[in-house]
Design an enzyme around this catalytic site. Structure first.
Site, mmCIF file in Angstrom:
data_model
loop_
_atom_site.group_PDB
_atom_site.id
_atom_site.type_symbol
_atom_site.label_atom_id
_atom_site.label_comp_id
_atom_site.label_asym_id
_atom_site.label_seq_id
_atom_site.Cartn_x
_atom_site.Cartn_y
_atom_site.Cartn_z
ATOM 1 N N LEU A 167 0.818 -1.221 0.000
ATOM 2 C CA LEU A 167 0.000 0.000 0.000
ATOM 3 C C LEU A 167 0.854 1.275 0.000
ATOM 4 O O LEU A 167 0.463 2.299 0.584
ATOM 5 C CB LEU A 167 -0.956 0.032 1.214
ATOM 6 N N CYS A 168 2.011 1.209 -0.620
ATOM 7 C CA CYS A 168 2.933 2.374 -0.661
ATOM 8 C C CYS A 168 3.259 2.883 0.738
ATOM 9 O O CYS A 168 3.459 4.087 0.943
ATOM 10 C CB CYS A 168 2.363 3.521 -1.495
ATOM 11 N N ALA A 169 3.263 1.981 1.697
ATOM 12 C CA ALA A 169 3.618 2.366 3.066
ATOM 13 C C ALA A 169 4.434 1.226 3.675
ATOM 14 O O ALA A 169 4.167 0.759 4.785
ATOM 15 C CB ALA A 169 2.366 2.647 3.884
#
Ligand code: PLP
Length: 371
Positions: A326-328
């Site tokens: 999740l791009c995290a």
């Protein structure tokens, strides 16, 4: 097959008014704003100015703020990180070795723009402890992993550090949470229109004018200079144009205005209820672990099945979710979760979407030959 679109945190479906407004701009106006003196150019300029006003109003900004348009949150944070850096060109506010603090919940778009330009970037797991001495603090407004709203924490940071430059990644917050940027005390909030029903390719910064004046432009070129001579320094346009070189996505800006007009924060309750319902039902499925659920987001895993396989099996049943980091990635690794599956809700979802999600998830382990 009916589609259950539950990837709203990635991008929301576009509001029809926003689509029509963008299309109408190209059908009926299609002129560059700012420089043209003919009627259609003036209409384009008026539309851009109205959109700026609409964004300012949306976040309850007072006269000390302005709006700089960008392609979205990522570009907006890059604009600030680049613009703040002191060089010998007369722009900038802080040195490369200034202490920059970001929160552990940060999306990659609030990590890399800083990490790539500053030498002392601290990804903080405990802001209370870490913000001391920070020159810049850039924080998540609402997490795209947990759905958690951090407004209170941002206010506290502002109280503790009244002088630091305080920014907010508002990608999941602007258009979703009715907040007052002036009371929040943020120097800038970055946002993406496509996260709340406006077209892709438009977003920007709501930023203190005083700070915007000091930013180095991200792009140089047309529309951002008043005069260019054969030799000698150009004279730049005033803010906001100085920071918006080149032709803007004017159609998308018209769409943004339309999307803001139809926003209704009261309808969030419906979407939040659906997310809650989904979390409750998913928890009942054997082998499913709901890791966290707040607001519009439910993040979960299915035992012994990679999240990408879960998402593929769900996709085969018409259920659209997001899977992976999740791009995290720093946050997911810090939590010890690794990759996850995320269902995220919006106002246009209904109970049948929850049902489709739950039904599809309940079949995953069997389809993988695990039950
Ligand atoms: N920050 C957060 C919290 C997000 O959820 C996203 C989008 O996924 C971004 C930043 C980046 O937004 P954009 O891709 O529109 O620039």
């Amino acid at each position: 097959m009916r589609e259950a679109y539950l990837d709203n945190a990635a991008t929301m479906k576009k509001h029809l008014d926003a689509i029509n407004s963008e299309a109408d701009f190209y059908r009926k106006i299609n002129a560059n704003p700012l420089r043209g003196l003919y009627k259609k150019s003036v209409q384009a300029t008026t539309g851009v100015n109205e959109a700026r006003e609409a964004v300012l109003k949306l976040v309850h900004a007072d006269k000390s703020y302005t709006v700089i348009f960008s392609r979205g949150t990522t570009e907006a944070i890059n604009m600030v990180a680049n613009g703040l850096l002191l060089r010998d060109d007369g722009f900038g506010v802080v040195n490369r070795d200034a202490k920059v603090v970001i929160d552990i919940e940060s999306h990659h778009s609030n990590i890399l723009p800083w990490k790539q330009r500053y030498s002392k970037v601290l990804i903080s797991k405990d802001l209370n402890k870490d913000i001391r001495g920070a020159k810049v603090v850039s924080l998540t407004g609402v997490s795209n992993v947990t759905g958690q709203n951090f407004l209170k924490r941002i206010r506290e940071v502002r109280r503790t550090l009244p002088k630091a430059i305080l920014g907010v990644d508002g990608a999941q917050m602007v258009g979703h949470v009715d907040f007052d940027i002036t009371r929040l005390g943020a120097d800038f909030v970055a946002f993406s229109g496509h996260k709340f029903g406006a077209p892709m390719g438009i977003g920007g910064l709501v930023i203190k004018r005083e700070l915007a004046e000091k930013l180095r432009p991200f792009n140089y070129g047309g529309e951002m200079v008043d005069a260019v001579s054969l030799d000698g320094e150009p004279t730049y346009s005033a803010i906001p144009e100085r920071l918006e070189a080149g032709t803007l996505s004017v159609g998308a800006i018209f769409g943004l205005s339309a999307a803001i007009k139809v926003l209704d924060f009261d309808k969030n309750e419906h979407a939040e209820r659906l997310a809650k319902m989904a979390a409750t039902e998913l928890r009942k499925i054997r082998g499913v672990k709901v890791l966290v659920s707040n607001g519009l987001i439910v993040t979960f895993q299915v035992k012994d099945v990679h999240p990408h396989d879960v998402a593929q099996i769900l996709a085969d049943d018409g259920v659209c979710v997001r899977a992976g980091y999740l791009c995290a990635q720093p946050y997911l690794e810090y939590k010890g979760w690794g990759p996850v599956v995320r269902a995220s809700f919006s106002n246009y979802n209904d109970k049948s979407d929850v049902k489709a999600l739950v039904k599809a998830v309940s079949k995953v382990r069997k389809k993988m030959g695990l039950e």
